[in-house]
Design an enzyme around this catalytic site. Structure first.
Site, short mmCIF file in Angstrom:
data_model
loop_
_atom_site.label_atom_id
_atom_site.label_comp_id
_atom_site.label_asym_id
_atom_site.label_seq_id
_atom_site.Cartn_x
_atom_site.Cartn_y
_atom_site.Cartn_z
N CYS A 71 25.41 43.65 44.58
CA CYS A 71 24.50 43.63 43.44
C CYS A 71 23.50 42.49 43.64
O CYS A 71 23.90 41.38 44.01
CB CYS A 71 25.29 43.43 42.14
SG CYS A 71 24.25 43.37 40.67
N HIS A 90 26.61 52.18 38.72
CA HIS A 90 26.39 50.73 38.85
C HIS A 90 25.16 50.29 38.06
O HIS A 90 25.22 49.32 37.29
CB HIS A 90 26.24 50.37 40.33
CG HIS A 90 25.92 48.94 40.59
ND1 HIS A 90 26.77 48.10 41.28
CD2 HIS A 90 24.85 48.17 40.24
CE1 HIS A 90 26.23 46.88 41.33
NE2 HIS A 90 25.06 46.91 40.72
N GLU A 91 24.05 51.02 38.24
CA GLU A 91 22.81 50.61 37.56
C GLU A 91 22.92 50.76 36.05
O GLU A 91 22.47 49.90 35.30
CB GLU A 91 21.61 51.41 38.10
CG GLU A 91 21.29 51.16 39.56
CD GLU A 91 21.24 49.68 39.92
OE1 GLU A 91 20.77 48.87 39.09
OE2 GLU A 91 21.67 49.33 41.03
N HIS A 123 24.58 48.01 34.13
CA HIS A 123 23.76 46.85 33.77
C HIS A 123 23.21 46.97 32.35
O HIS A 123 22.94 45.97 31.69
CB HIS A 123 22.59 46.68 34.74
CG HIS A 123 22.97 46.05 36.05
ND1 HIS A 123 23.36 44.74 36.16
CD2 HIS A 123 22.99 46.55 37.31
CE1 HIS A 123 23.62 44.46 37.43
NE2 HIS A 123 23.41 45.54 38.15
NI NI Z 1 23.59 45.49 40.24
#
Ligand code: NI
Length: 179
Positions: A101, A143-144, A147
């Site tokens: 990341c 994953h994105e 956030h």
């Molecule tokens: Ni990330």
């Protein structure tokens, strides 16, 4: 170019629940997407979320359509701007794989993710998007979008013994991370 500073783990702005976008195709939203594109390209990222550049909105960018030097063995993911996303797992299968990341620079860890997902949301113009993905593509989306919920990948890890510095774990990849 409008390369922005990428916030690093420890910054409380990475832990917020991002706000939904309510107006599409505005100059401000277009500029945000340009900033995400320029910042992600400069960092060779596989994806970038608005909270990582300090913007409290549900906007993520991922994919390049080409192999990524940070993930040379991963298949290409279509370049996508995804706004106000909703992710639904398809089936119960999980998969573990290494992730990095840009907000946790220089490190990699093994993270469990849904193997197959449906993801819905909107593009920059406000057109609905409804896709299915699996494998690396599904991993990048999860994953994105994490956030946007204030979740960084180490918070998903189940075995911190499989967490470490890229230069130690994957010496060949360290150069791609550091430039
Ligand atoms: Ni990330």
């Amino acid at each position: 170019m409008s390369i922005q500073t990428i916030l690093k783990m420890g910054d409380p702005r990475l832990l917020r629940q991002a706000q939904p976008v309510t107006a599409f195709d505005t100059p401000e939203l277009r500029q945000l997407v340009i900033d995400l594109q320029d910042t992600m390209a400069a960092a060779h990222g596989a994806g970038l979320a608005a909270p990582q550049i300090g913007v409290d909105l549900q906007v993520v960018l991922f994919g390049s359509g080409q192999p990524n030097p940070r993930y040379p063995d991963a298949p290409a993911v279509p370049r996508t701007v995804l706004i106000n996303p909703v992710i639904t797992p398809l089936g119960d299968d999980e998969e573990e794989d290494w992730e990095g990341c840009l907000s946790v620079p220089g490190m990699r860890g093994v993270v469990p993710r849904w193997r197959r997902i449906r993801y819905q949301g909107f593009d920059l113009q406000g057109q609905p998007m409804d896709r299915q993905a699996e494998g690396f593509h599904a991993r990048v989306v999860q994953h994105e979008c994490d956030h946007l919920w204030g979740t960084l990948y180490p918070m998903r890890m189940r075995d911190l013994r499989r967490f470490g510095f890229t230069e130690v774990l994957f010496p060949g990849l360290a150069a791609a991370e550091d430039d």
